[in-house]
Design a protein around this motif. Structure first.
Motif, PDB file in Angstrom:
ATOM      1  N   THR A  52       0.843  -1.194   0.000  1.00  0.00           N
ATOM      2  CA  THR A  52       0.000   0.000   0.000  1.00  0.00           C
ATOM      3  C   THR A  52       0.881   1.248   0.000  1.00  0.00           C
ATOM      4  O   THR A  52       0.588   2.221  -0.695  1.00  0.00           O
ATOM      5  CB  THR A  52      -0.946  -0.003   1.218  1.00  0.00           C
ATOM      6  OG1 THR A  52      -1.729  -1.205   1.176  1.00  0.00           O
ATOM      7  CG2 THR A  52      -1.882   1.177   1.203  1.00  0.00           C
ATOM      8  N   LEU A 103      -2.454  -5.971  -5.450  1.00  0.00           N
ATOM      9  CA  LEU A 103      -2.653  -5.182  -4.240  1.00  0.00           C
ATOM     10  C   LEU A 103      -4.145  -5.000  -3.962  1.00  0.00           C
ATOM     11  O   LEU A 103      -4.651  -3.878  -3.972  1.00  0.00           O
ATOM     12  CB  LEU A 103      -1.971  -3.818  -4.382  1.00  0.00           C
ATOM     13  CG  LEU A 103      -0.522  -3.862  -4.858  1.00  0.00           C
ATOM     14  CD1 LEU A 103       0.015  -2.467  -5.068  1.00  0.00           C
ATOM     15  CD2 LEU A 103       0.322  -4.619  -3.861  1.00  0.00           C
ATOM     16  N   TRP A 105      -5.790  -4.966  -1.341  1.00  0.00           N
ATOM     17  CA  TRP A 105      -6.076  -4.075  -0.216  1.00  0.00           C
ATOM     18  C   TRP A 105      -6.049  -2.625  -0.671  1.00  0.00           C
ATOM     19  O   TRP A 105      -6.867  -1.817  -0.264  1.00  0.00           O
ATOM     20  CB  TRP A 105      -5.061  -4.263   0.898  1.00  0.00           C
ATOM     21  CG  TRP A 105      -4.799  -5.672   1.240  1.00  0.00           C
ATOM     22  CD1 TRP A 105      -5.669  -6.540   1.837  1.00  0.00           C
ATOM     23  CD2 TRP A 105      -3.614  -6.410   0.994  1.00  0.00           C
ATOM     24  NE1 TRP A 105      -5.076  -7.761   1.985  1.00  0.00           N
ATOM     25  CE2 TRP A 105      -3.815  -7.704   1.482  1.00  0.00           C
ATOM     26  CE3 TRP A 105      -2.393  -6.097   0.414  1.00  0.00           C
ATOM     27  CZ2 TRP A 105      -2.855  -8.697   1.409  1.00  0.00           C
ATOM     28  CZ3 TRP A 105      -1.425  -7.090   0.349  1.00  0.00           C
ATOM     29  CH2 TRP A 105      -1.667  -8.363   0.835  1.00  0.00           C
ATOM     30  N   ALA A 106      -5.061  -2.287  -1.497  1.00  0.00           N
ATOM     31  CA  ALA A 106      -4.953  -0.916  -1.998  1.00  0.00           C
ATOM     32  C   ALA A 106      -6.033  -0.642  -3.036  1.00  0.00           C
ATOM     33  O   ALA A 106      -6.449   0.504  -3.219  1.00  0.00           O
ATOM     34  CB  ALA A 106      -3.573  -0.680  -2.599  1.00  0.00           C
TER      35      ALA A 106
END
Length: 194
Positions: A52, A103, A105-106
């Motif tokens: 992130t 990614l 989460w990002a």
């Protein structure tokens, strides 16, 4: 509905353990699994924080903007209902880029912002627009060059070669994304005819 399903499975597991005389083993397994879950969360938090942060550095360095410009032709094709200079395009592109880099989460905050922007374009309707459905399909199929989650899990559980999954992960996500895009394009075409 899912809460009920999980509740039923949990109660059924406890009942079977009690019936077979293995309630102690079930309790021990629950405690051991809890410890392992916390350990995994800590490991994943480190990986998530690192990637992130890299995504934020890329955004500040202008890389995300450059990639967004490179994605514009594809975005116009996939999301014809989103005006060319609308803020939704930036969020959609950032979400796709984050997913391609593994990614998830990002990607989530960008995906939520993209949906908010597209909902405004959809005049606040509670029925998803074709662009919103296309975005959801692409987001779920999630083309990934680097499956960071799987690599982190494999590393956490002692894999000799945690990155060996990269090739097959790329093939699998390429096929799922291509199928999703094909479905979205065909669904849009047939809905216009109908």
């Amino acid at each position: 509905m899912l809460n009920k399903l999980w509740g039923i499975m949990l109660l059924a597991g406890i009942a079977v353990a009690a019936f077979t005389g293995k309630i102690g083993a079930a309790g021990t397994a629950a405690i051991d699994s809890s410890k392992e879950a916390v350990s995994l969360c800590i490991a994943m938090l480190g990986v998530m924080s690192m990637w992130t942060g890299i995504m934020n550095i890329a955004k500040k360095a202008g890389l995300i903007d450059a990639m967004t410009r490179a994605l514009r032709p594809a975005l116009r094709f996939l999301f014809p209902g989103v005006p060319e200079e609308h803020a939704a395009n930036e969020y959609i592109a950032a979400n796709i880029i984050a997913n391609v880099l593994g990614l998830g989460w990002a990607a989530t905050p960008y995906g939520l912002k993209a949906m908010e922007q597209m909902k405004e374009l959809n005049e606040g309707s509670h029925i998803a627009s074709a662009d919103m459905c296309t975005f959801l399909i692409i987001n779920i199929s999630s083309l990934q060059l680097i499956p960071v989650n799987i690599i982190a899990y494999r590393s956490q559980y002692g894999s000799v070669s945690p990155t060996a999954i990269i090739g097959m992960g790329l093939v699998a996500t390429l096929v799922s994304t291509a199928a999703g895009v094909l479905f979205a394009v065909l669904a849009r075409k047939f809905s216009r005819k109908g």
